[in-house]
Design a protein around this motif. Structure first.
Motif, mmCIF file in Angstrom:
data_model
loop_
_atom_site.group_PDB
_atom_site.id
_atom_site.type_symbol
_atom_site.label_atom_id
_atom_site.label_comp_id
_atom_site.label_asym_id
_atom_site.label_seq_id
_atom_site.Cartn_x
_atom_site.Cartn_y
_atom_site.Cartn_z
ATOM 1 N N ASP B 43 0.859 -1.186 0.000
ATOM 2 C CA ASP B 43 0.000 0.000 0.000
ATOM 3 C C ASP B 43 0.894 1.235 0.000
ATOM 4 O OD1 ASP B 43 -2.010 -1.807 0.254
ATOM 5 O OD2 ASP B 43 -2.548 -1.281 2.315
ATOM 6 N N THR B 62 -5.305 -1.313 -7.234
ATOM 7 C CA THR B 62 -6.411 -0.372 -7.132
ATOM 8 C C THR B 62 -5.823 0.995 -6.818
ATOM 9 O OG1 THR B 62 -6.798 -0.806 -4.793
ATOM 10 C CG2 THR B 62 -8.025 -2.155 -6.350
ATOM 11 N N LEU B 64 -6.747 5.104 -5.572
ATOM 12 C CA LEU B 64 -7.679 6.108 -5.053
ATOM 13 C C LEU B 64 -7.163 7.481 -5.471
ATOM 14 C CD1 LEU B 64 -10.265 6.534 -3.413
ATOM 15 C CD2 LEU B 64 -8.806 6.865 -1.394
ATOM 16 N N TRP B 71 -12.359 3.359 -5.222
ATOM 17 C CA TRP B 71 -11.083 2.884 -5.754
ATOM 18 C C TRP B 71 -11.277 2.403 -7.191
ATOM 19 C CZ3 TRP B 71 -6.360 2.533 -2.930
ATOM 20 C CH2 TRP B 71 -6.455 2.970 -1.586
ATOM 21 N N GLN B 73 -10.117 0.090 -10.187
ATOM 22 C CA GLN B 73 -9.414 -1.213 -10.281
ATOM 23 C C GLN B 73 -8.755 -1.374 -11.641
ATOM 24 O OE1 GLN B 73 -11.464 -4.667 -9.019
ATOM 25 N NE2 GLN B 73 -12.300 -3.728 -7.184
ATOM 26 N N GLN B 91 -3.062 0.484 -3.965
ATOM 27 C CA GLN B 91 -2.934 -0.836 -3.348
ATOM 28 C C GLN B 91 -2.494 -1.784 -4.447
ATOM 29 O OE1 GLN B 91 -6.932 -1.310 -1.758
ATOM 30 N NE2 GLN B 91 -6.278 -0.615 0.269
#
Lengths: 104, 104
Positions: B43, B62, B64, B71, B73, B91
């Motif tokens: 992360d 993912t 943000l 989020w 993808q 992530q």
């Protein structure tokens, strides 16, 4: 800041060992090739096709060259050569930045 | 095989997060700059200086984006843009190969 000028770079990475070893291929006007890579901590065995000169730009690792029984230690910068069609082992202790030159 | 021609490449890697995110800087004749990088699972939060276009060449993650609550993808290839002077979160689920373009 050392850089290679007037070169081509292959966009896609070379990925080995689940991404723990990755590199980018740099192509030179004279037809030669180098890879700029990163190795994360782990134990690896590599095989050569051409003769290779591995320049360690930063990192910490030990190297077992073909036909040797003693591990070479590199902390910081260093360089070693591997013959063509040979195998060598690496124990990488910290993220290691390298430049590999492929020679005829 | 997609490649960048007639460019300069900075030899030393850019290393972040203990080497889990690394990149090489590619300099173009028109003065623009891209980085070719690898992100390993984890992360991360990054901040931008310039506006960035992130092209995912391969991977699974993912994202943000700033001001969003959902989020994004990406599995395989994808692309997203981040404004200047902003923060975004990633992530990363599998080793991810990317090309980041820095725009004015």
């Amino acid at each position: 800041m050392s850089q290679f000028n007037n070169v081509s770079v292959v966009k896609q990475a070379n990925v080995y060992f689940d991404g723990k070893v990755t590199s980018r291929t740099v192509l030179f006007p004279d037809g030669t090739r180098k890879t700029l890579g990163i190795m994360l901590p782990g134990d690896y065995e590599f095989g050569t096709d051409k003769r290779e000169v591995m320049e360690i730009l930063a990192g910490e690792l030990t190297v077992l060259l073909p036909g040797q029984d003693q591990w070479l230690q590199i902390s910081g910068t260093g360089e070693f050569e591997v013959p063509a069609n040979a195998k060598f082992k690496l124990q990488v202790k910290a993220a290691t930045d390298y430049c590999c030159s492929y020679l005829d």
